[in-house]
Design a protein around this motif. Structure first.
Motif, mmCIF file in Angstrom:
data_model
loop_
_atom_site.group_PDB
_atom_site.id
_atom_site.type_symbol
_atom_site.label_atom_id
_atom_site.label_comp_id
_atom_site.label_asym_id
_atom_site.label_seq_id
_atom_site.Cartn_x
_atom_site.Cartn_y
_atom_site.Cartn_z
ATOM 1 N N ILE A 26 0.861 -1.189 0.000
ATOM 2 C CA ILE A 26 0.000 0.000 0.000
ATOM 3 C C ILE A 26 0.895 1.236 0.000
ATOM 4 N N TYR A 27 0.842 1.963 -1.105
ATOM 5 C CA TYR A 27 1.730 3.101 -1.353
ATOM 6 C C TYR A 27 1.005 4.415 -1.089
ATOM 7 N N GLU A 28 1.771 5.403 -0.663
ATOM 8 C CA GLU A 28 1.208 6.700 -0.295
ATOM 9 C C GLU A 28 1.409 7.724 -1.400
ATOM 10 N N GLY A 29 0.274 8.239 -1.896
ATOM 11 C CA GLY A 29 0.312 9.364 -2.815
ATOM 12 C C GLY A 29 0.245 10.652 -2.014
ATOM 13 N N ALA A 30 -0.059 11.749 -2.673
ATOM 14 C CA ALA A 30 -0.158 13.031 -1.977
ATOM 15 C C ALA A 30 -1.445 13.140 -1.157
ATOM 16 N N ARG A 31 -2.553 12.579 -1.697
ATOM 17 C CA ARG A 31 -3.847 12.735 -1.037
ATOM 18 C C ARG A 31 -4.546 11.430 -0.709
ATOM 19 N N THR A 32 -4.034 10.315 -1.207
ATOM 20 C CA THR A 32 -4.681 9.024 -0.955
ATOM 21 C C THR A 32 -3.649 7.910 -1.002
ATOM 22 N N LEU A 33 -4.086 6.720 -0.667
ATOM 23 C CA LEU A 33 -3.252 5.530 -0.705
ATOM 24 C C LEU A 33 -3.641 4.683 -1.905
ATOM 25 N N TYR A 34 -2.698 3.890 -2.404
ATOM 26 C CA TYR A 34 -2.920 3.046 -3.576
ATOM 27 C C TYR A 34 -2.370 1.651 -3.291
ATOM 28 N N ILE A 35 -3.122 0.621 -3.678
ATOM 29 C CA ILE A 35 -2.681 -0.759 -3.502
ATOM 30 C C ILE A 35 -2.075 -1.247 -4.811
ATOM 31 N N HIS A 36 -0.845 -1.737 -4.736
ATOM 32 C CA HIS A 36 -0.172 -2.228 -5.941
ATOM 33 C C HIS A 36 -0.825 -3.542 -6.373
ATOM 34 N N PRO A 37 -1.402 -3.581 -7.580
ATOM 35 C CA PRO A 37 -2.143 -4.778 -8.000
ATOM 36 C C PRO A 37 -1.268 -6.018 -8.181
ATOM 37 N N ASP A 38 0.003 -5.854 -8.478
ATOM 38 C CA ASP A 38 0.878 -7.012 -8.658
ATOM 39 C C ASP A 38 1.526 -7.466 -7.353
ATOM 40 N N GLU A 39 1.603 -6.605 -6.379
ATOM 41 C CA GLU A 39 2.223 -6.954 -5.098
ATOM 42 C C GLU A 39 1.206 -7.443 -4.073
ATOM 43 N N CYS A 40 -0.055 -7.079 -4.246
ATOM 44 C CA CYS A 40 -1.121 -7.495 -3.326
ATOM 45 C C CYS A 40 -1.327 -9.001 -3.440
ATOM 46 N N VAL A 41 -1.429 -9.680 -2.309
ATOM 47 C CA VAL A 41 -1.638 -11.131 -2.287
ATOM 48 C C VAL A 41 -3.089 -11.484 -1.950
ATOM 49 N N ASP A 42 -3.961 -10.498 -1.995
ATOM 50 C CA ASP A 42 -5.405 -10.700 -1.780
ATOM 51 C C ASP A 42 -5.736 -11.308 -0.423
ATOM 52 N N CYS A 43 -4.971 -10.967 0.588
ATOM 53 C CA CYS A 43 -5.227 -11.535 1.914
ATOM 54 C C CYS A 43 -6.436 -10.887 2.592
ATOM 55 N N GLY A 44 -6.742 -9.641 2.222
ATOM 56 C CA GLY A 44 -7.895 -8.955 2.791
ATOM 57 C C GLY A 44 -7.656 -8.335 4.150
ATOM 58 N N ALA A 45 -6.451 -8.356 4.662
ATOM 59 C CA ALA A 45 -6.176 -7.808 5.992
ATOM 60 C C ALA A 45 -6.449 -6.317 6.068
ATOM 61 N N CYS A 46 -6.298 -5.616 4.967
ATOM 62 C CA CYS A 46 -6.476 -4.166 4.945
ATOM 63 C C CYS A 46 -7.929 -3.732 5.062
ATOM 64 N N GLU A 47 -8.811 -4.493 4.482
ATOM 65 C CA GLU A 47 -10.221 -4.081 4.369
ATOM 66 C C GLU A 47 -10.908 -3.830 5.719
ATOM 67 N N PRO A 48 -10.860 -4.760 6.670
ATOM 68 C CA PRO A 48 -11.617 -4.531 7.913
ATOM 69 C C PRO A 48 -11.035 -3.453 8.824
ATOM 70 N N VAL A 49 -9.778 -3.068 8.641
ATOM 71 C CA VAL A 49 -9.190 -2.064 9.529
ATOM 72 C C VAL A 49 -9.371 -0.639 9.005
ATOM 73 N N CYS A 50 -9.881 -0.487 7.797
ATOM 74 C CA CYS A 50 -10.074 0.857 7.233
ATOM 75 C C CYS A 50 -11.233 1.553 7.941
ATOM 76 N N PRO A 51 -10.970 2.671 8.618
ATOM 77 C CA PRO A 51 -12.027 3.336 9.382
ATOM 78 C C PRO A 51 -13.040 4.088 8.516
ATOM 79 N N VAL A 52 -12.737 4.272 7.242
ATOM 80 C CA VAL A 52 -13.666 5.013 6.372
ATOM 81 C C VAL A 52 -14.255 4.133 5.271
ATOM 82 N N ASP A 53 -14.089 2.830 5.375
ATOM 83 C CA ASP A 53 -14.632 1.874 4.397
ATOM 84 C C ASP A 53 -14.268 2.245 2.959
ATOM 85 N N ALA A 54 -12.986 2.491 2.735
ATOM 86 C CA ALA A 54 -12.505 2.878 1.412
ATOM 87 C C ALA A 54 -11.937 1.713 0.615
#
Length: 115
Positions: A26-54
């Motif tokens: 998960i990489y940081e841009g200037a205003r948002t974060l981006y998930i690298h599609p080739d590096e993501c292993v689809d584990c889903g760990a990120c989804e439930p911890v996001c406080p804004v459901d993004a």
């Protein structure tokens, strides 16, 4: 398949997902974060911890957030303002650090939240 970060993250960037990601994709841009599609292993760990459901699995993206799927890819695959070349696959967000740039979609948005 991959996870995608959409509009609710813009100008918020809580980073709880970054801390939870076991592969540092998960990489940081200037205003948002981006998930690298080739590096993501689809584990889903990120989804439930996001406080804004993004964060959504790409097949589950609500229709209004569908443009963020291609936009997420664009962040890595194309040169962006302030970058001479595409970011590609740098092999880890922590090593790279904040990029300071966003895609045109994100950069062109009005202020969204409390960032």
């Amino acid at each position: 398949m991959t996870y995608v970060i959409g509009l609710p993250c813009v100008d918020v960037m809580d980073r709880a997902c970054v801390e939870e990601c076991p592969v540092d994709c998960i990489y940081e841009g200037a205003r948002t974060l981006y998930i690298h599609p080739d590096e993501c292993v689809d584990c889903g760990a990120c989804e439930p911890v996001c406080p804004v459901d993004a964060i959504y699995y790409e097949d589950d993206l609500p229709e209004p957030l569908r443009p963020y799927l291609a936009d997420n890819d664009r962040f890595f695959a194309e040169p962006l303002p302030g970058r001479d070349a595409a970011l590609g696959s740098p092999g880890g967000a922590a090593r790279l650090g904040p990029t300071g740039v966003d895609t045109e979609l994100v950069a062109g948005l009005p202020p969204q939240g409390q960032g």
